[in-house]
Write a protein that holds these residues in place. Structure first.
Motif, mmCIF file in Angstrom:
data_model
loop_
_atom_site.group_PDB
_atom_site.id
_atom_site.type_symbol
_atom_site.label_atom_id
_atom_site.label_comp_id
_atom_site.label_asym_id
_atom_site.label_seq_id
_atom_site.Cartn_x
_atom_site.Cartn_y
_atom_site.Cartn_z
ATOM 1 N N LEU A 1 0.840 -1.190 0.000
ATOM 2 C CA LEU A 1 0.000 0.000 0.000
ATOM 3 C C LEU A 1 0.875 1.238 0.000
ATOM 4 O O LEU A 1 1.830 1.333 0.780
ATOM 5 C CB LEU A 1 -0.893 -0.005 1.249
ATOM 6 C CG LEU A 1 -1.714 1.260 1.516
ATOM 7 C CD1 LEU A 1 -2.897 1.324 0.560
ATOM 8 C CD2 LEU A 1 -2.196 1.283 2.948
ATOM 9 N N GLN A 2 0.545 2.172 -0.897
ATOM 10 C CA GLN A 2 1.253 3.457 -0.885
ATOM 11 C C GLN A 2 0.369 4.462 -0.164
ATOM 12 O O GLN A 2 -0.618 4.932 -0.717
ATOM 13 C CB GLN A 2 1.558 3.924 -2.303
ATOM 14 C CG GLN A 2 2.382 5.205 -2.314
ATOM 15 C CD GLN A 2 3.014 5.482 -3.656
ATOM 16 O OE1 GLN A 2 2.629 4.891 -4.658
ATOM 17 N NE2 GLN A 2 3.967 6.383 -3.698
ATOM 18 N N SER A 3 0.715 4.789 1.054
ATOM 19 C CA SER A 3 -0.134 5.690 1.829
ATOM 20 C C SER A 3 0.088 7.142 1.437
ATOM 21 O O SER A 3 -0.825 7.958 1.528
ATOM 22 C CB SER A 3 0.115 5.501 3.326
ATOM 23 O OG SER A 3 1.493 5.599 3.603
ATOM 24 N N GLU A 4 1.288 7.467 1.015
ATOM 25 C CA GLU A 4 1.580 8.809 0.519
ATOM 26 C C GLU A 4 2.844 8.707 -0.322
ATOM 27 O O GLU A 4 3.571 7.711 -0.220
ATOM 28 C CB GLU A 4 1.779 9.793 1.676
ATOM 29 C CG GLU A 4 2.885 9.395 2.639
ATOM 30 C CD GLU A 4 2.980 10.324 3.824
ATOM 31 O OE1 GLU A 4 3.744 11.297 3.727
ATOM 32 O OE2 GLU A 4 2.305 10.075 4.838
ATOM 33 N N PRO A 5 3.137 9.721 -1.157
ATOM 34 C CA PRO A 5 4.336 9.615 -1.992
ATOM 35 C C PRO A 5 5.579 9.412 -1.140
ATOM 36 O O PRO A 5 5.793 10.106 -0.149
ATOM 37 C CB PRO A 5 4.375 10.968 -2.709
ATOM 38 C CG PRO A 5 2.970 11.430 -2.720
ATOM 39 C CD PRO A 5 2.359 10.941 -1.446
ATOM 40 N N GLY A 6 6.363 8.436 -1.517
ATOM 41 C CA GLY A 6 7.595 8.177 -0.787
ATOM 42 C C GLY A 6 7.413 7.356 0.469
ATOM 43 O O GLY A 6 8.344 7.212 1.248
ATOM 44 N N LEU A 7 6.214 6.810 0.682
ATOM 45 C CA LEU A 7 5.981 5.975 1.861
ATOM 46 C C LEU A 7 5.140 4.769 1.441
ATOM 47 O O LEU A 7 3.985 4.914 1.038
ATOM 48 C CB LEU A 7 5.252 6.758 2.949
ATOM 49 C CG LEU A 7 5.267 6.116 4.335
ATOM 50 C CD1 LEU A 7 6.683 6.086 4.903
ATOM 51 C CD2 LEU A 7 4.360 6.880 5.284
ATOM 52 N N VAL A 8 5.747 3.605 1.492
ATOM 53 C CA VAL A 8 5.082 2.383 1.042
ATOM 54 C C VAL A 8 5.083 1.368 2.180
ATOM 55 O O VAL A 8 6.106 1.171 2.839
ATOM 56 C CB VAL A 8 5.782 1.799 -0.206
ATOM 57 C CG1 VAL A 8 5.255 0.403 -0.526
ATOM 58 C CG2 VAL A 8 5.590 2.710 -1.402
ATOM 59 N N VAL A 9 3.926 0.746 2.398
ATOM 60 C CA VAL A 9 3.775 -0.246 3.461
ATOM 61 C C VAL A 9 3.579 -1.617 2.813
ATOM 62 O O VAL A 9 2.776 -1.756 1.886
ATOM 63 C CB VAL A 9 2.561 0.078 4.359
ATOM 64 C CG1 VAL A 9 2.416 -0.973 5.453
ATOM 65 C CG2 VAL A 9 2.697 1.463 4.965
ATOM 66 N N TYR A 10 4.310 -2.606 3.304
ATOM 67 C CA TYR A 10 4.207 -3.953 2.750
ATOM 68 C C TYR A 10 3.931 -4.903 3.918
ATOM 69 O O TYR A 10 4.702 -4.941 4.881
ATOM 70 C CB TYR A 10 5.507 -4.312 2.043
ATOM 71 C CG TYR A 10 5.621 -5.730 1.543
ATOM 72 C CD1 TYR A 10 4.605 -6.320 0.808
ATOM 73 C CD2 TYR A 10 6.766 -6.480 1.777
ATOM 74 C CE1 TYR A 10 4.718 -7.608 0.346
ATOM 75 C CE2 TYR A 10 6.891 -7.774 1.318
ATOM 76 C CZ TYR A 10 5.863 -8.335 0.598
ATOM 77 O OH TYR A 10 5.974 -9.625 0.143
ATOM 78 N N VAL A 11 2.832 -5.620 3.845
ATOM 79 C CA VAL A 11 2.426 -6.505 4.939
ATOM 80 C C VAL A 11 2.307 -7.934 4.419
ATOM 81 O O VAL A 11 1.707 -8.159 3.354
ATOM 82 C CB VAL A 11 1.067 -6.056 5.534
ATOM 83 C CG1 VAL A 11 0.594 -7.031 6.605
ATOM 84 C CG2 VAL A 11 1.190 -4.656 6.131
ATOM 85 N N VAL A 12 2.878 -8.882 5.132
ATOM 86 C CA VAL A 12 2.763 -10.300 4.771
ATOM 87 C C VAL A 12 2.090 -11.032 5.919
ATOM 88 O O VAL A 12 2.553 -10.953 7.065
ATOM 89 C CB VAL A 12 4.146 -10.937 4.509
ATOM 90 C CG1 VAL A 12 3.980 -12.368 4.008
ATOM 91 C CG2 VAL A 12 4.932 -10.122 3.512
ATOM 92 N N THR A 13 1.007 -11.703 5.638
ATOM 93 C CA THR A 13 0.293 -12.458 6.666
ATOM 94 C C THR A 13 0.033 -13.867 6.152
ATOM 95 O O THR A 13 0.077 -14.112 4.946
ATOM 96 C CB THR A 13 -1.052 -11.796 7.007
ATOM 97 O OG1 THR A 13 -1.819 -11.658 5.810
ATOM 98 C CG2 THR A 13 -0.865 -10.425 7.635
ATOM 99 N N ALA A 14 -0.258 -14.768 7.065
ATOM 100 C CA ALA A 14 -0.566 -16.140 6.645
ATOM 101 C C ALA A 14 -2.021 -16.468 6.962
ATOM 102 O O ALA A 14 -2.873 -16.400 6.091
ATOM 103 C CB ALA A 14 0.378 -17.122 7.310
ATOM 104 N N ASP A 15 -2.324 -16.773 8.199
ATOM 105 C CA ASP A 15 -3.704 -17.166 8.501
ATOM 106 C C ASP A 15 -4.523 -15.975 8.984
ATOM 107 O O ASP A 15 -5.183 -16.019 10.010
ATOM 108 C CB ASP A 15 -3.716 -18.299 9.519
ATOM 109 C CG ASP A 15 -2.922 -17.976 10.773
ATOM 110 O OD1 ASP A 15 -3.041 -18.708 11.748
ATOM 111 O OD2 ASP A 15 -2.184 -16.982 10.763
ATOM 112 N N VAL A 16 -4.446 -14.887 8.252
ATOM 113 C CA VAL A 16 -5.227 -13.680 8.532
ATOM 114 C C VAL A 16 -6.004 -13.352 7.259
ATOM 115 O O VAL A 16 -5.444 -13.440 6.171
ATOM 116 C CB VAL A 16 -4.288 -12.496 8.899
ATOM 117 C CG1 VAL A 16 -5.078 -11.213 9.072
ATOM 118 C CG2 VAL A 16 -3.500 -12.822 10.150
ATOM 119 N N ASP A 17 -7.290 -12.976 7.405
ATOM 120 C CA ASP A 17 -8.065 -12.759 6.177
ATOM 121 C C ASP A 17 -7.629 -11.461 5.485
ATOM 122 O O ASP A 17 -6.953 -10.612 6.067
ATOM 123 C CB ASP A 17 -9.570 -12.777 6.463
ATOM 124 C CG ASP A 17 -10.016 -11.626 7.342
ATOM 125 O OD1 ASP A 17 -9.494 -10.516 7.171
ATOM 126 O OD2 ASP A 17 -10.873 -11.849 8.208
#
Lengths: 211, 175
Positions: free
Chosen positions: A181-197
């Motif tokens: 997810l790019q929340s704002e220019p120059g700031l990107v969030v990357y999330v990895v989950t397994a047993d989460v919907d």
């Protein structure tokens, strides 16, 4: 989880860690072109000729008393300046992170043009950890997503998925859910989950803010 | 700079980091991976117009990386020997102890595999490719992928079990 799945998870985790900090050295493309060409990069004969001709023209103009030729005005530049890396260590807050039963580790990884903030937490009632990476600096959603092979694979290795500001790229691979997810220019969030919907995974990504 | 050179440079800038991660995953060594990627790209550069006109240069480069990795590409031995003396890549990184121990054991086990076995394992379990996709990328049959994967996983299980035994024995001697 079967022993086979557990082993596969351990392999993924190990290789993920091996490649986490791998970045392309500066000037890598130019170095290859120069080595393959056997000449200095970006000094084509055509450019050298043009430089020589320009120098001759300048000298001729000065000799003729016409003064220095005025260069044409540059066209307006529409491109945005590169985002400066923001200080992430100790400033990242995850609003939507539910009660953590087991807090993991936090690591700040300053680089030349970006910072990466990393945390791994295990949610209560879930066996798999949730991994959160926050990238700050001259980064884009497509750029970060393309660095992670999963997105490239999901797109058939042919293109980087495009997404606008505020949008997210999500995909699932071998039981793991990925949200970029790019929340704002120059700031990107990357999330990895397994047993989460998926909805929860996206909420976690959206809930990341930098104070 | 001609058109092919500009296109090649753009490709490496946009996709190079991902390709380097891919090569690192296959070789298990980021410095060897960098040399391997450089060698592959140098070869690709000389034929870039032809490769890019086929429409899928990344697939071509990835396949070249896989071919080099599975055949045990080693690169500059002297450089690797020097790098090996510099210590482990985890130095200075703080991780929970159990996570570190597990990861270190898996890393050692993966390094014990043959280049071909590691390639299959990485493509199947890290890249998440199917057996057919793995076979296509490696240029081998699906049967070969199956047998390589089976042998590799068996070796990994054995290796990881062997890691635990000396630790238990060591603890017993100390007590």
């Amino acid at each position: 989880m079967t022993p086979e799945e557990r082993l596969a998870e351990m392999i993924r985790d190990c290789v993920d860690h091996e490649v986490l900090d791998v970045t392309l050295p500066a000037g890598f493309a130019e170095r290859i072109a120069a080595r393959a060409h056997g000449r200095r990069p970006w000094r084509s004969p055509r450019i050298q000729w043009s430089i020589g001709l320009a120098a001759l023209a300048t000298a001729a103009a000065i000799t003729a008393g016409a003064g220095l030729p005025r260069p044409p005005a540059d066209p307006p530049v529409a491109a945005e300046p590169a985002a400066e890396p923001r200080e992430l260590d100790g400033r990242v807050r995850i609003e939507e992170f539910p009660q953590a039963a087991d807090e993991g580790w936090v690591q700040s990884d300053p680089r030349e043009d970006r910072q990466v903030w990393t945390t791994v937490r295990r949610l209560e009632g879930h066996r798999h950890p949730v991994r959160v990476y926050v990238f700050s600096g001259d980064v884009t959603l497509g750029g970060i997503a393309s660095e992670y092979r999963d997105t490239a694979k999901a797109a058939g290795w042919r293109s980087v998925p495009s997404a606008s500001r505020g949008e997210a790229v999500t995909w699932t691979e071998v039981g793991r859910r990925h949200v970029v997810l790019q929340s704002e220019p120059g700031l990107v969030v990357y999330v990895v989950t397994a047993d989460v919907d998926l909805a929860w995974s996206v909420r976690i990504a959206e809930g990341v803010s930098v104070r | 700079m001609d058109e092919a050179e500009a296109d090649f440079t753009r490709f490496v800038r946009e996709r190079g980091a991902g390709l380097l991660r891919f090569a690192t995953a296959l070789t298990g060594d980021r410095y060897r991976a960098e040399d391997l990627l450089q060698a592959v790209l140098e070869r690709a550069y000389s034929r870039w117009s032809k490769i890019s006109h086929r429409g899928d240069p990344e697939w071509y480069v990835r396949r070249s990386i896989v071919n080099a990795a599975k055949d045990g590409w080693r690169g500059d031995h002297r450089r690797n020997a020097v790098i090996a003396r510099l210590g482990t890549e985890d130095e200075g990184v703080y991780l929970p102890f159990d996570e570190y121990v597990t990861r270190d054991a898996v890393r050692r086990a993966l390094r014990g595999l043959s280049p071909g076995q590691r390639t299959v394992v990485v493509l199947r379990y890290w890249e998440g490719l199917s057996e057919a996709e793995t076979a296509a990328l490696m240029g081998v049959s699906v049967g070969t992928v199956k047998s390589q994967a089976h042998r590799a996983m068996k070796a990994l299980r054995t290796s990881l079990e062997l890691v635990e035994e000396p630790l238990a024995g060591h603890a017993g001697r100390r007590s």
